[in-house]
Design an enzyme around this catalytic site. Structure first.
Site, short mmCIF file in Angstrom:
data_model
loop_
_atom_site.label_atom_id
_atom_site.label_comp_id
_atom_site.label_asym_id
_atom_site.label_seq_id
_atom_site.Cartn_x
_atom_site.Cartn_y
_atom_site.Cartn_z
N GLU A 1 0.83 -1.21 0.00
CA GLU A 1 0.00 0.00 0.00
C GLU A 1 0.86 1.26 0.00
O GLU A 1 0.50 2.28 -0.59
CB GLU A 1 -0.93 -0.01 1.21
CG GLU A 1 -2.07 -1.01 1.13
CD GLU A 1 -1.63 -2.44 1.40
OE1 GLU A 1 -2.38 -3.37 1.04
OE2 GLU A 1 -0.54 -2.64 1.97
N TYR A 2 2.01 1.19 0.66
CA TYR A 2 2.95 2.33 0.62
C TYR A 2 3.38 2.60 -0.82
O TYR A 2 3.42 3.75 -1.25
CB TYR A 2 4.17 2.06 1.48
CG TYR A 2 5.29 3.05 1.24
CD1 TYR A 2 5.26 4.32 1.82
CD2 TYR A 2 6.35 2.74 0.38
CE1 TYR A 2 6.27 5.24 1.57
CE2 TYR A 2 7.36 3.66 0.14
CZ TYR A 2 7.31 4.90 0.73
OH TYR A 2 8.30 5.81 0.47
#
EC number: 2.4.99.12
Length: 413
Positions: free
Chosen positions: A60-61
């Protein structure tokens, strides 16, 4: 129902000191969160204009990166707080220059949510993909904080659509807008009555597309590859290595194997199966690289750049049940991609397979046959790679849609 959920989360937090005696993971889970509030107090001032971005884990980063880069440019005076739930994201990216404060997200209790939101006092919040914490979202709604979901995914298998999770739909009212990856997610949201949504695409495509503009040079790979073809096997598990071992032992091209889990024992077992000269990244000598035939990349953080040198890529995780790893990283460099067959939950892999830019294999014989075809038939290899590269370039633009929305809003951050 939310009260019951909060009660169980609170009980879990109370029990963590005891549970930590029986589980090293739970002990770490508690320890890494103990200094969150003191860190926020020391790093943030009452007058700061704060943007809070939450990414559950490393994947997700990576989706958030292009948005974080644009936030830096568009709101240069704002402080960016980046939170992770998983150690895999925090440990690797805790020193990212794209955020002013990087920390763990406390457990989702009402007390923690109130304390966190009060200390951070965000003017803008972005949650990535599909991690929803009801108490944090309720607290943001109470303070009328401008909250967005980016690269969101909704499936009818999620709790929102089940009898036991329908109460969680209330927390979705916090979001001012949902930026979604696909039409299926939009349809699912509309089924719940939400219309403040749009299909912007997946910011991962922007992330990997930008990788081509960075400096991807690695001298050790150049020394290793020389002028030969290179197969890069990224994020492999033992199940993947079983599919690959026959080809690796029989081919004459160079091979990089980057295990997903850097486990010395597992790597040693794999090396025992090799019949070709191999070297570990951790203890190579430059003079050894040209003669080495297999390079074991037992180091985190280099794989993306290594893909820039690949002629063919195998991406691990789909031979077993661990989950397919990132196929977009190699695809952006315009190279053919091979994976295992378990790609049902990965729409980007399914789409690329339909376009014939990705192939799935189920056993070692099939793997060896396909890889030999890609090695021996240059036109086939180039055509497949071109499809993969075009697939990436045709899917970019999600970040710009998000920024266009933000630029149209009156935000003080």
């Amino acid at each position: 129902m939310r009260q019951l959920y909060s009660f169980f989360i609170q009980v879990f937090e109370w029990l963590l000191p005891v549970l930590g005696f029986f589980s090293a993971k739970l002990k770490e889970f508690r320890q890494v969160r103990q200094g969150v509030f003191s860190r926020l107090k020391s790093d943030l001032n009452p007058g700061d204009q704060v943007i809070w971005v939450h990414a559950a884990s490393l994947g997700e980063y990576e989706q958030a990166v292009p948005v974080l880069e644009e936030l830096r440019k568009n709101y240069p005076t704002a402080k960016i707080v980046l939170t992770f739930f998983s150690p895999s994201g925090y440990t690797i990216r805790k020193n990212t220059p794209l955020a002013d404060v990087v920390t763990y997200l406390p457990l989702d209790t009402p007390v923690n949510a109130r304390k966190f939101v009060k200390l951070v006092n965000p003017k803008l919040v972005l949650f990535v993909k599909y991690e929803f914490w009801p108490n944090f979202l309720e607290e943001l709604k109470t303070h009328d904080v401008h909250t967005l979901l980016i690269s969101g995914i909704f499936r009818e298998s999620q709790p929102f659509f089940k009898w036991y999770g329908s109460w969680m739909k209330q927390s979705l009212n916090t979001f001012r807008h949902f930026f979604l990856q696909n039409k299926e997610s939009l349809k699912a949201l509309k089924k719940m009555g939400f219309t403040n949504a749009s299909v912007s695409g997946d910011t991962r495509f922007d992330r990997v597309s930008r990788q081509r503009t960075y400096d991807n040079s690695l001298q050790f790979i150049e020394d290793f590859k020389q002028d030969q073809l290179l197969l890069v096997c990224g994020s492999t598990w033992p199940e993947d290595e079983k599919l690959l071992i026959d080809f690796i032992n029989s081919t004459s091209i160079k091979v990089v194997v980057a295990p997903h889990k850097i486990d010395a024992e597992q790597i040693a077992d794999f090396i025992k199966q090799l019949k070709r000269k191999s070297v570990n990244y951790s203890d190579y000598k430059q003079k050894d690289l040209p003669e080495a035939e297999v390079l074991i990349l037992n180091h985190v953080g280099l794989l993306t750049k290594v893909y820039a040198y690949a002629d063919i890529a195998y991406v691990g995780g789909a031979a077993g049940t661990t989950g397919l790893h990132n196929i977009l990283e190699p695809a952006t460099f315009g190279i053919p991609i091979i994976t295992g067959t378990h790609i049902d939950k990965f729409p980007e892999a399914q789409d690329l397979r339909r376009l014939a830019g990705l192939f799935t294999v189920s056993d070692a014989t099939e793997t060896e046959t396909l890889l030999n075809k890609l090695v021996s038939e240059e036109d086939f290899r180039n055509q497949t790679g071109m499809i993969a590269g075009h697939f990436i370039s045709s899917q970019t633009g999600a970040t710009q849609e998000i920024m266009n929305y933000l630029n149209s809003q009156t935000l003080t951050a």
